[in-house]
Enzyme design. Structure first.
Site, PDB file in Angstrom:
ATOM      1  N   GLY A  49      -5.555   3.538   1.218  1.00 34.63           N
ATOM      2  CA  GLY A  49      -5.651   2.760  -0.007  1.00 34.63           C
ATOM      3  C   GLY A  49      -3.887   2.788   0.290  1.00 34.63           C
ATOM      4  O   GLY A  49      -3.338   3.978  -1.443  1.00 34.63           O
ATOM      5  N   ARG A  69      -9.396  -0.736  -1.936  1.00 34.24           N
ATOM      6  CA  ARG A  69     -11.222  -1.112  -2.324  1.00 34.24           C
ATOM      7  C   ARG A  69     -11.034  -2.311  -2.071  1.00 34.24           C
ATOM      8  O   ARG A  69     -10.352  -3.234  -2.313  1.00 34.24           O
ATOM      9  CB  ARG A  69     -11.177  -0.480  -3.008  1.00 34.24           C
ATOM     10  CG  ARG A  69     -10.201  -0.683  -4.366  1.00 34.24           C
ATOM     11  CD  ARG A  69     -10.646  -0.090  -5.666  1.00 34.24           C
ATOM     12  NE  ARG A  69     -10.146  -0.662  -7.038  1.00 34.24           N
ATOM     13  CZ  ARG A  69      -8.176   0.139  -7.270  1.00 34.24           C
ATOM     14  NH1 ARG A  69      -7.999   0.318  -5.987  1.00 34.24           N
ATOM     15  NH2 ARG A  69      -7.993  -0.788  -8.628  1.00 34.24           N
ATOM     16  N   GLY A 116      -6.458  12.842   5.307  1.00 28.13           N
ATOM     17  CA  GLY A 116      -5.913  14.053   4.096  1.00 28.13           C
ATOM     18  C   GLY A 116      -6.727  13.901   2.412  1.00 28.13           C
ATOM     19  O   GLY A 116      -6.211  14.454   2.285  1.00 28.13           O
ATOM     20  N   HIS A 159       0.479  20.507  -9.938  1.00 29.75           N
ATOM     21  CA  HIS A 159       0.270  19.543  -9.338  1.00 29.75           C
ATOM     22  C   HIS A 159       0.680  18.317 -10.196  1.00 29.75           C
ATOM     23  O   HIS A 159       0.726  18.589 -11.905  1.00 29.75           O
ATOM     24  CB  HIS A 159      -0.889  18.665  -8.122  1.00 29.75           C
ATOM     25  CG  HIS A 159      -1.119  19.313  -6.905  1.00 29.75           C
ATOM     26  ND1 HIS A 159      -1.341  21.182  -6.659  1.00 29.75           N
ATOM     27  CD2 HIS A 159      -0.558  19.029  -5.659  1.00 29.75           C
ATOM     28  CE1 HIS A 159      -1.736  21.338  -5.429  1.00 29.75           C
ATOM     29  NE2 HIS A 159      -0.666  19.813  -5.203  1.00 29.75           N
ATOM     30  N   LYS A 172      -3.946  14.413 -10.748  1.00 27.21           N
ATOM     31  CA  LYS A 172      -4.685  15.061  -9.808  1.00 27.21           C
ATOM     32  C   LYS A 172      -5.926  15.706 -10.408  1.00 27.21           C
ATOM     33  O   LYS A 172      -5.676  16.241 -11.126  1.00 27.21           O
ATOM     34  CB  LYS A 172      -3.731  15.827  -9.220  1.00 27.21           C
ATOM     35  CG  LYS A 172      -4.848  16.334  -7.812  1.00 27.21           C
ATOM     36  CD  LYS A 172      -4.064  17.763  -6.619  1.00 27.21           C
ATOM     37  CE  LYS A 172      -4.490  18.352  -5.427  1.00 27.21           C
ATOM     38  NZ  LYS A 172      -4.725  17.626  -5.289  1.00 27.21           N
TER      39      LYS A 172
END
Length: 269
Positions: free
Chosen positions: A11, A38, A101, A158, A162
């Site tokens: 990514g 991608r 992550g 956030h 998100k």
């Protein structure tokens, strides 16, 4: 250079991917080996350094993990659950360690990660920040000392982009607190409140979620008793905080046997 770990970043065209590439280049002993996006994504063929706002690195962005397997020792993945699982499957077949992550996994997806971790070393952590993982250790201690006499609330904030809520970090905080008190978070979590309710059940763990602007990440766990309260908080002002932790985890993971690890293992907490 002896001990050098070649790292792949998945990514790399996204916000976190670019910061991860910056963290890799800044870490002694780490070198960028592959940069992935991608299939058919933007930036294919471009220099990963230039794309990330760095000096040219001589690493071209690729949309094929399989074609890049010879170029890296450890993969760092902060993408999306489905993409991460696809990458993990490829790495498991190739014997490549993976630092994950990504957040928002379902219980079934987490079980698949555990299966793959029987074949290759995997670090799975909802938050790679060193500070957050120190906070998790503090929360375990605080819950054991205060939890039976307090109402426990977790507030997280956030940025507006998100997608998952509550954040993976907030959920992990809830798991730590509930575990310290011998409770099952799935049974005691309360996600938001509305209308007229009965008196708060002390055994529950409440979650509140804020989404807005460019907030990088803020988490506060509130232990509220009658007459006093304790707040344990962490606020991140830069994604580099998470990226540096991920690179540290990748350096550590490169020499580990197959198994599933978290940042507590990396930091010896």
């Amino acid at each position: 250079m002896e001990g050098t770990v070649r790292m792949a970043v998945a990514g790399v065209t996204g916000r976190m991917g670019r910061v991860l590439m910056e963290a890799v280049t800044a870490r002694e002993g780490a070198v960028p080996g592959a940069a992935l996006t991608r299939p058919g994504g933007e930036g294919v063929g471009q220099d990963a350094g230039t794309l990330s706002g760095l000096a040219p690195l001589g690493v071209r962005v690729s949309d094929s993990l399989r074609d890049s397997l010879d170029d890296f020792d450890v993969l760092i993945d902060f993408t999306a659950p489905e993409a991460t699982l696809e990458h993990l499957a490829v790495c498991a077949r190739a014997g490549k360690p993976v630092v994950i992550g990504t957040t928002g996994f379902t219980p079934e997806q987490k079980a698949r990660i555990t299966e793959y971790a029987a074949r290759v070393p995997v670090v799975l952590a909802p938050n790679m920040s060193i500070g957050v993982n120190v906070v998790l250790d503090l929360l375990d201690r605080a819950a054991r000392a205060l939890g039976e006499d307090c109402d426990i609330e977790i507030i997280e904030a956030h940025h507006r982009f998100k997608k998952d809520a509550p954040s993976g970090t907030a959920l992990r905080m809830g798991e730590v607190v509930a575990g310290a008190l011998g409770r099952d978070l799935r049974k005691v979590a309360v996600y938001g409140r509305e209308g007229i309710e009965d008196e708060r059940d002390r055994n529950t763990v409440g979650f509140s979620t804020v989404r807005g602007g460019d907030i990088v990440g803020e988490h506060t766990v509130l232990f509220a008793a009658m007459g006093e309260r304790v707040e344990i908080a962490h606020k991140a002002s830069s994604r580099l905080t998470f990226a540096r932790g991920a690179v540290r985890a990748a350096m550590w993971l490169a020499s580990r046997p197959a198994g599933q690890y978290d940042m507590a293992d990396v930091l010896s907490l």
